[in-house]
Design a protein around this motif. Structure first.
Motif, short mmCIF file in Angstrom:
data_model
loop_
_atom_site.label_atom_id
_atom_site.label_comp_id
_atom_site.label_asym_id
_atom_site.label_seq_id
_atom_site.Cartn_x
_atom_site.Cartn_y
_atom_site.Cartn_z
N UNK A 17 -4.75 11.54 -23.34
CA UNK A 17 -5.36 13.00 -23.25
C UNK A 17 -6.58 13.59 -23.44
N UNK A 18 -7.16 14.65 -22.62
CA UNK A 18 -8.33 15.33 -22.47
C UNK A 18 -8.15 16.83 -22.58
N UNK A 19 -9.44 17.14 -22.99
CA UNK A 19 -8.99 18.71 -23.01
C UNK A 19 -8.78 19.42 -24.35
N UNK A 20 -9.04 20.53 -24.54
CA UNK A 20 -8.79 21.37 -25.57
C UNK A 20 -7.81 22.52 -25.64
N UNK A 21 -7.34 22.99 -23.85
CA UNK A 21 -6.29 24.06 -23.46
C UNK A 21 -5.53 23.70 -24.36
N UNK A 22 -4.73 24.08 -24.58
CA UNK A 22 -3.22 24.17 -25.52
C UNK A 22 -3.16 25.52 -26.55
N UNK A 23 -1.71 26.11 -26.69
CA UNK A 23 -1.45 26.81 -27.13
C UNK A 23 -1.52 27.18 -28.76
#
Ligand SMILES: Cc1cc2nc3c(=O)[nH]c(=O)nc-3n(C[C@H](O)[C@H](O)[C@H](O)COP(=O)(O)OP(=O)(O)OC[C@H]3O[C@@H](n4cnc5c(N)ncnc54)[C@H](O)[C@@H]3O)c2cc1C
Length: 360
Positions: free
Chosen positions: A204-210
């Motif tokens: 998984x990539x990215x730091x867009x999460x709740x």
């Protein structure tokens, strides 16, 4: 310091934070790719040289810059030796300093699979389901994205997972992909039925999460940006988060709306003591079409209907935005003007070759 030519291609070592980690950067790979594959919590978002999140300071050694860092870094940062890890190919062993975020550390896994289902969601957005023979890191979070590689397409493309990991069938992953006319991958995808095509996914990539909190949540998306927001909302339902949420979706006309049933289901399953509201806003709906919902730009509607009137309590609110770069830029400004702290605004910009510095 930045060697642009010469030096035969070979593997090099990167010493991170004075020996905290010593990673091998394979010939041709960029520094960020090597750091993530080594399981380091290296901050990153777009991985195409646009957001600046993966910046680090080169203390020793030589790199080749794939794009011009001056698009993203200011003069002081450049003078201090700051580089973008996603745009740096090594030309010698190096030493770098970076603020690692261990809470975001997840091993990147590559899985082989094939496209098993394609559905038309709108006239220019398809749902593409890929089935793989394994699964990703079990800590993968809703809101993150995968890199999709297809033979014959020059470089992998990034697509956000459209469902919470727990809502997918074993080994399946769904994506919402919008056709970008003239785009290499999406022209190929939309040209004919690509079901059965072999693909590889890395994630998984990215730091867009709740980020769990109890305050108001404001989500704004446009186009295929529905994907990551839908995944996050599904996870909020699964976790029965105790917070109110409003989700404004910007589209041109009614023919660009989709996922209405999913939004209805999310509303019904939201924690019973809190509210979830889904508000589609149309910017180019023809007059007399029968549309009775809000019109105009989604960010203007948010400002006028909820901020200016004080209809929403935005103290300590969080913003989650996903979609085309101009919409995100307007949305971030709108949330900031509403008094939402910049650190509480999270976004994923769907950049393509036209918005990546120097193209692809
Ligand atoms: C983190 C992230 C997540 C994403 N998630 C999604 C998602 O869930 N859904 C989704 O639909 N998209 C998503 N995207 C966008 C996606 O990765 C692709 O960029 C998009 O689908 C376009 O790919 P393409 O190969 O069709 O177009 P590209 O080949 O990238 O071309 C895009 C446009 O740029 C033009 N172009 C090509 N080269 C140049 C150049 N050198 N200079 C100027 N213009 C040029 C092309 O003609 C075309 O119009 C995401 C992007 C990022 C960074």
């Amino acid at each position: 310091m930045f060697g642009l030519f010469g030096n035969k291609k070979k593997d090099y070592q990167a010493n991170v934070n004075n020996g905290t980690a010593d990673i091998t950067v394979k010939a041709g790979d960029n520094l960020l790719k090597a750091g993530l594959e080594a399981g380091l919590g290296w901050p990153h978002d777009c991985r195409v040289g646009s957001c600046g999140t993966c910046k680090c300071v080169l203390k020793k050694g030589k790199i080749k810059a794939l794009t011009d860092f001056t698009y993203v870094l200011d003069g002081d940062q450049l003078k201090a030796g700051t580089i973008l890890a996603c745009q740096s190919i090594l030309r010698s062993d190096i030493e770098v300093e970076v603020e690692l975020d261990e809470s975001a550390a997840a091993e990147i896994v590559r899985l082989d699979g094939s496209i098993v289902k394609i559905n038309d969601l709108t006239h220019d957005i398809k749902e593409v389901v890929v089935k793989c023979s394994g699964n990703f890191n079990r800590d993968m979070m809703a809101g993150q994205y995968a890199e999709i590689s297809v033979e014959g397409i020059s470089t992998p493309r990034s697509y956000s997972f459209a469902k919470a990991p727990k809502n997918e069938s074993e080994g399946e992953f769904s994506f919402y992909i919008r056709h970008v006319p003239g785009g290499e991958f999406t022209d190929w995808l939309f040209a004919e039925d690509r079901s059965g095509t072999a693909v590889a996914l890395s994630a998984p990539y990215g730091q867009f999460y709740h980020r769990p909190m109890n305050s108001q949540m404001v989500c704004i998306a446009g186009g295929s940006g529905m994907s990551a927001i839908r995944a996050i909302l599904e996870e909020c339902v699964l976790d029965q988060v105790e917070r109110n949420c409003i989700y404004l979706f910007g589209a041109r006309a009614q023919q660009d709306l989709y996922c209405a049933d999913d939004m209805q289901r999310i509303k019904q399953q939201w924690h019973k003591d809190y509210t979830f509201d889904y508000v589609p806003v149309l910017s180019e709906e023809p007059e007399g079409s029968g549309w009775t919902g809000p019109t105009g730009f989604v960010t203007t509607h948010f400002q006028e209907k909820y901020v200016d009137t004080g209809a929403l309590d935005l103290s300590n609110a969080q913003g989650y935005l996903c979609g085309p770069p101009p919409m995100i830029d307007a949305g971030v400004e709108s949330l900031k003007s509403a008094g939402i702290n910049e650190e509480s605004i999270y976004f994923d910009k769907f950049l393509d070759a036209s918005s990546i510095p120097g193209g692809r």
